[in-house]
Scaffold this motif. Structure first.
Motif, PDB file in Angstrom:
ATOM      1  N   LEU A  60      70.401 -43.040 -19.900  1.00 52.43           N
ATOM      2  CA  LEU A  60      69.962 -41.928 -20.749  1.00 52.43           C
ATOM      3  C   LEU A  60      68.667 -41.322 -20.213  1.00 52.43           C
ATOM      4  CD1 LEU A  60      70.302 -40.240 -23.324  1.00 52.43           C
ATOM      5  CD2 LEU A  60      69.022 -42.013 -24.555  1.00 52.43           C
ATOM      6  N   PHE A  61      67.780 -42.163 -19.726  1.00 54.23           N
ATOM      7  CA  PHE A  61      66.521 -41.662 -19.180  1.00 54.23           C
ATOM      8  C   PHE A  61      66.763 -40.748 -17.975  1.00 54.23           C
ATOM      9  CE2 PHE A  61      63.100 -42.031 -16.049  1.00 54.23           C
ATOM     10  CZ  PHE A  61      62.016 -41.584 -16.795  1.00 54.23           C
ATOM     11  N   GLU A  62      67.653 -41.173 -17.081  1.00 54.17           N
ATOM     12  CA  GLU A  62      67.957 -40.363 -15.901  1.00 54.17           C
ATOM     13  C   GLU A  62      68.609 -39.045 -16.307  1.00 54.17           C
ATOM     14  OE1 GLU A  62      70.124 -40.832 -11.523  1.00 54.17           O
ATOM     15  OE2 GLU A  62      70.440 -42.335 -13.096  1.00 54.17           O
ATOM     16  N   LEU A  63      69.493 -39.104 -17.301  1.00 53.52           N
ATOM     17  CA  LEU A  63      70.165 -37.898 -17.778  1.00 53.52           C
ATOM     18  C   LEU A  63      69.163 -36.893 -18.337  1.00 53.52           C
ATOM     19  CD1 LEU A  63      72.789 -36.369 -18.508  1.00 53.52           C
ATOM     20  CD2 LEU A  63      72.808 -37.643 -20.663  1.00 53.52           C
ATOM     21  N   VAL A  64      68.231 -37.390 -19.134  1.00 54.85           N
ATOM     22  CA  VAL A  64      67.248 -36.502 -19.773  1.00 54.85           C
ATOM     23  C   VAL A  64      66.192 -36.050 -18.774  1.00 54.85           C
ATOM     24  CG1 VAL A  64      65.458 -36.352 -21.541  1.00 54.85           C
ATOM     25  CG2 VAL A  64      67.624 -37.503 -22.052  1.00 54.85           C
ATOM     26  N   ASN A  65      65.656 -36.995 -18.000  1.00 56.61           N
ATOM     27  CA  ASN A  65      64.528 -36.692 -17.121  1.00 56.61           C
ATOM     28  C   ASN A  65      64.927 -35.874 -15.890  1.00 56.61           C
ATOM     29  OD1 ASN A  65      61.600 -37.240 -16.423  1.00 56.61           O
ATOM     30  ND2 ASN A  65      62.593 -38.113 -14.617  1.00 56.61           N
ATOM     31  N   ASP A  66      66.064 -36.228 -15.273  1.00 62.07           N
ATOM     32  CA  ASP A  66      66.456 -35.558 -14.026  1.00 62.07           C
ATOM     33  C   ASP A  66      67.293 -34.307 -14.270  1.00 62.07           C
ATOM     34  OD1 ASP A  66      65.145 -37.537 -12.748  1.00 62.07           O
ATOM     35  OD2 ASP A  66      66.917 -38.563 -11.971  1.00 62.07           O
ATOM     36  N   TYR A  67      68.056 -34.323 -15.370  1.00 62.77           N
ATOM     37  CA  TYR A  67      68.964 -33.189 -15.562  1.00 62.77           C
ATOM     38  C   TYR A  67      68.511 -32.254 -16.677  1.00 62.77           C
ATOM     39  CZ  TYR A  67      73.180 -30.445 -16.250  1.00 62.77           C
ATOM     40  OH  TYR A  67      74.060 -29.410 -16.377  1.00 62.77           O
ATOM     41  N   TYR A 122      56.543 -21.259  -7.977  1.00 64.00           N
ATOM     42  CA  TYR A 122      56.081 -22.617  -7.673  1.00 64.00           C
ATOM     43  C   TYR A 122      56.850 -23.716  -8.418  1.00 64.00           C
ATOM     44  CZ  TYR A 122      52.150 -20.013  -5.762  1.00 64.00           C
ATOM     45  OH  TYR A 122      51.386 -19.139  -5.045  1.00 64.00           O
ATOM     46  N   PHE A 123      57.028 -23.553  -9.711  1.00 61.18           N
ATOM     47  CA  PHE A 123      57.496 -24.657 -10.544  1.00 61.18           C
ATOM     48  C   PHE A 123      59.019 -24.781 -10.577  1.00 61.18           C
ATOM     49  CE2 PHE A 123      58.029 -26.880 -14.685  1.00 61.18           C
ATOM     50  CZ  PHE A 123      57.306 -28.019 -14.355  1.00 61.18           C
ATOM     51  N   VAL A 124      59.711 -23.674 -10.809  1.00 61.03           N
ATOM     52  CA  VAL A 124      61.171 -23.707 -10.961  1.00 61.03           C
ATOM     53  C   VAL A 124      61.891 -24.179  -9.698  1.00 61.03           C
ATOM     54  CG1 VAL A 124      63.222 -22.294 -11.433  1.00 61.03           C
ATOM     55  CG2 VAL A 124      61.168 -21.992 -12.812  1.00 61.03           C
ATOM     56  N   PRO A 125      61.469 -23.778  -8.470  1.00 62.66           N
ATOM     57  CA  PRO A 125      62.178 -24.276  -7.277  1.00 62.66           C
ATOM     58  C   PRO A 125      62.227 -25.798  -7.182  1.00 62.66           C
ATOM     59  CG  PRO A 125      60.774 -22.437  -6.696  1.00 62.66           C
ATOM     60  CD  PRO A 125      60.455 -22.770  -8.122  1.00 62.66           C
ATOM     61  N   ASN A 126      61.103 -26.472  -7.443  1.00 60.67           N
ATOM     62  CA  ASN A 126      61.096 -27.941  -7.419  1.00 60.67           C
ATOM     63  C   ASN A 126      61.994 -28.515  -8.503  1.00 60.67           C
ATOM     64  OD1 ASN A 126      59.332 -28.053  -5.272  1.00 60.67           O
ATOM     65  ND2 ASN A 126      57.512 -28.219  -6.550  1.00 60.67           N
ATOM     66  N   SER A 127      61.958 -27.876  -9.670  1.00 64.43           N
ATOM     67  CA  SER A 127      62.807 -28.313 -10.772  1.00 64.43           C
ATOM     68  C   SER A 127      64.283 -28.139 -10.426  1.00 64.43           C
ATOM     69  CB  SER A 127      62.456 -27.515 -12.036  1.00 64.43           C
ATOM     70  OG  SER A 127      63.337 -27.820 -13.081  1.00 64.43           O
ATOM     71  N   SER A 128      64.621 -27.026  -9.784  1.00 63.16           N
ATOM     72  CA  SER A 128      66.016 -26.765  -9.406  1.00 63.16           C
ATOM     73  C   SER A 128      66.512 -27.780  -8.384  1.00 63.16           C
ATOM     74  CB  SER A 128      66.152 -25.347  -8.841  1.00 63.16           C
ATOM     75  OG  SER A 128      65.857 -24.380  -9.818  1.00 63.16           O
ATOM     76  N   LYS A 129      65.619 -28.203  -7.490  1.00 59.89           N
ATOM     77  CA  LYS A 129      66.005 -29.183  -6.472  1.00 59.89           C
ATOM     78  C   LYS A 129      66.414 -30.507  -7.113  1.00 59.89           C
ATOM     79  CE  LYS A 129      63.489 -29.170  -2.831  1.00 59.89           C
ATOM     80  NZ  LYS A 129      62.364 -29.371  -1.870  1.00 59.89           N
ATOM     81  N   ARG A 139      69.792 -29.952  -9.110  1.00 61.22           N
ATOM     82  CA  ARG A 139      70.959 -29.835  -8.232  1.00 61.22           C
ATOM     83  C   ARG A 139      71.284 -31.171  -7.563  1.00 61.22           C
ATOM     84  NH1 ARG A 139      72.675 -24.758  -7.793  1.00 61.22           N
ATOM     85  NH2 ARG A 139      71.232 -23.058  -8.296  1.00 61.22           N
ATOM     86  N   GLY A 140      70.252 -31.974  -7.308  1.00 59.04           N
ATOM     87  CA  GLY A 140      70.504 -33.309  -6.768  1.00 59.04           C
ATOM     88  C   GLY A 140      71.293 -34.162  -7.749  1.00 59.04           C
ATOM     89  N   TYR A 198      73.045 -21.550   6.383  1.00 57.92           N
ATOM     90  CA  TYR A 198      72.259 -20.567   5.643  1.00 57.92           C
ATOM     91  C   TYR A 198      72.992 -20.228   4.360  1.00 57.92           C
ATOM     92  CZ  TYR A 198      69.538 -20.086   9.844  1.00 57.92           C
ATOM     93  OH  TYR A 198      68.741 -20.360  10.915  1.00 57.92           O
ATOM     94  N   LYS A 199      72.433 -20.700   3.251  1.00 56.78           N
ATOM     95  CA  LYS A 199      73.025 -20.434   1.947  1.00 56.78           C
ATOM     96  C   LYS A 199      71.939 -20.033   0.970  1.00 56.78           C
ATOM     97  CE  LYS A 199      76.927 -23.644   2.351  1.00 56.78           C
ATOM     98  NZ  LYS A 199      77.619 -24.805   1.752  1.00 56.78           N
ATOM     99  N   SER A 200      72.273 -19.095   0.053  1.00 57.60           N
ATOM    100  CA  SER A 200      71.279 -18.643  -0.919  1.00 57.60           C
ATOM    101  C   SER A 200      70.885 -19.757  -1.880  1.00 57.60           C
ATOM    102  CB  SER A 200      71.831 -17.451  -1.712  1.00 57.60           C
ATOM    103  OG  SER A 200      73.006 -17.818  -2.414  1.00 57.60           O
ATOM    104  N   ILE A 201      71.790 -20.739  -2.094  1.00 55.51           N
ATOM    105  CA  ILE A 201      71.485 -21.825  -3.029  1.00 55.51           C
ATOM    106  C   ILE A 201      70.308 -22.652  -2.510  1.00 55.51           C
ATOM    107  CG2 ILE A 201      73.067 -23.520  -2.012  1.00 55.51           C
ATOM    108  CD1 ILE A 201      73.768 -24.390  -4.840  1.00 55.51           C
TER     109      ILE A 201
END
Length: 361
Positions: free
Chosen positions: A47-54, A122-129, A132-133, A241-244
């Motif tokens: 549950l922690f991984e689900l909430v924290n990472d996703y 700055y913030f959202v790109p790291n969060s998206s990484k 998506r992982g 080369y991908k936009s994602i």
């Protein structure tokens, strides 16, 4: 007047926050309903991984995405309420111009635009990484995906070029490879191979059935062989080369990537330009959408809040439509990504000026 400014600014920010807090739980609830079976499929998923990472990063991403919509609806809601309660009539009776009336609105828009700029760059790109992982690890099913690069050329420096007819990014192997070195416009060296394999452990390439040609002053020197271990200043990641990928990079990283890619002769980097320009165009839209919302809702209308809300949602739908179309067209080779990304702001900016001019009267 300072008391009125504080009153409007407080309503602006609190209604925006309230609207955003309505939209986000709806998005989360829909996402849980769609993916609950996939989550339960993984016994090792905590549950922690689900909430924290996703879901933490899910909320960050969609809060940033819904910000223009929440802002627009919020301004229409509380401005319509001011108009229905005849509070705007009292403001007009106090000889306060429409331009001055907009002052606290634009303070609020500046606060949100600054926040959005920081998050986007700055913030959202790291969060998206991170998000998506998680998706790749737990949510992606095994599907056929074409991971082959075809007819790819790359400029490694001012004089060195490589060409690959076909390269599979999953197997890290390809065929019909060649590299050429020029002095001015004259070819000085050429190396070709029927097959090429990447060894990630040693960061080397293995060439099969290779042929090396050195162009000398009066003759050519040619060597051949069955296999050759060598190195190049590129990796298979440089072929992908991908936009994602751009969505997971900070703006500074995108700029550096574009700079390096240009030197290497990559022709179409529009997807990266679109992502970079979009991060600034959306925060700027806060001012345009605020002005449109106030101009639409500042007068009391027959039908009240419902009419203003319907007009606002229709206008927002048109804006999002043009925004998505602009992003798609801007990523096409040969298009101008800056113009395409800013088309919605240009169009709605003209519309906002027209509404503002009429509202002043």
């Amino acid at each position: 007047m300072k008391l009125l400014d504080k009153y409007i600014l407080k309503r602006y920010l609190t209604t925006f926050l309230f609207t955003l807090l309505i939209l986000i739980p709806i998005a989360v609830a829909i996402d849980i309903a769609e993916k609950i079976d996939k989550f339960l499929r993984h016994e090792n998923l905590s549950l922690f991984e689900l909430v924290n990472d996703y879901y933490k990063n899910f909320v960050i991403y969609y809060a940033n995405t819904f910000m223009p919509l929440a802002l627009f609806i919020a301004v229409i809601l509380f401005t319509s309420r001011l108009a229905n309660n005849t509070e705007i009539v009292a403001i007009n009776s106090s000889q306060i111009s429409f331009t001055r009336f907009l002052y606290p609105y634009f303070i609020g828009a500046t606060i949100l635009a600054t926040l959005a700029l920081f998050m986007n760059h700055y913030f959202v790109p790291n969060s998206s990484k991170t998000r998506r992982g998680f998706e790749k690890k737990y949510l992606s099913r095994v599907k056929y995906e074409d991971k082959t690069v075809r007819d790819f050329s790359l400029q490694l420096n001012d004089s060195t070029y490589i060409f690959i007819q076909n390269f599979n990014l999953e197997r890290n192997s390809g065929y019909n490879f060649s590299t050429e070195i020029y002095k001015g416009i004259h070819l000085k060296y050429k190396l070709t191979a029927d097959n090429i394999n990447w060894n990630e452990k040693d960061s080397t390439y293995k060439l099969y059935n290779w042929k090396e040609r050195k162009v000398l002053k009066n003759r050519d020197s040619i060597f051949t062989g069955s296999s050759l271990d060598t190195t190049f200043t590129f990796t298979p990641n440089d072929l992908n080369y991908k936009s994602i990928v751009a969505q997971e990079m900070r703006s500074g990283e995108i700029k550096d990537f574009i700079k390096i890619s240009k030197k290497r002769g990559i022709k179409n980097l529009n997807a990266y330009y679109v992502e970079l320009y979009k991060r600034s165009s959306l925060p700027v839209a806060s001012y345009i959408l605020t002005l449109i919302a106030v101009a639409l809702a500042h007068k009391k209308k027959r039908g009240g809040l419902g009419v203003n809300l319907a007009l606002g949602i229709a206008a927002m739908f048109v804006y999002v439509f043009f925004m998505k179309v602009g992003e798609v067209l801007g990523a096409v080779a040969g298009a101008d990504p800056l113009i395409n990304v800013w088309i919605p702001n240009i169009m709605f900016g003209i519309f906002a000026i027209y509404l503002f001019w009429n509202a002043r009267k």
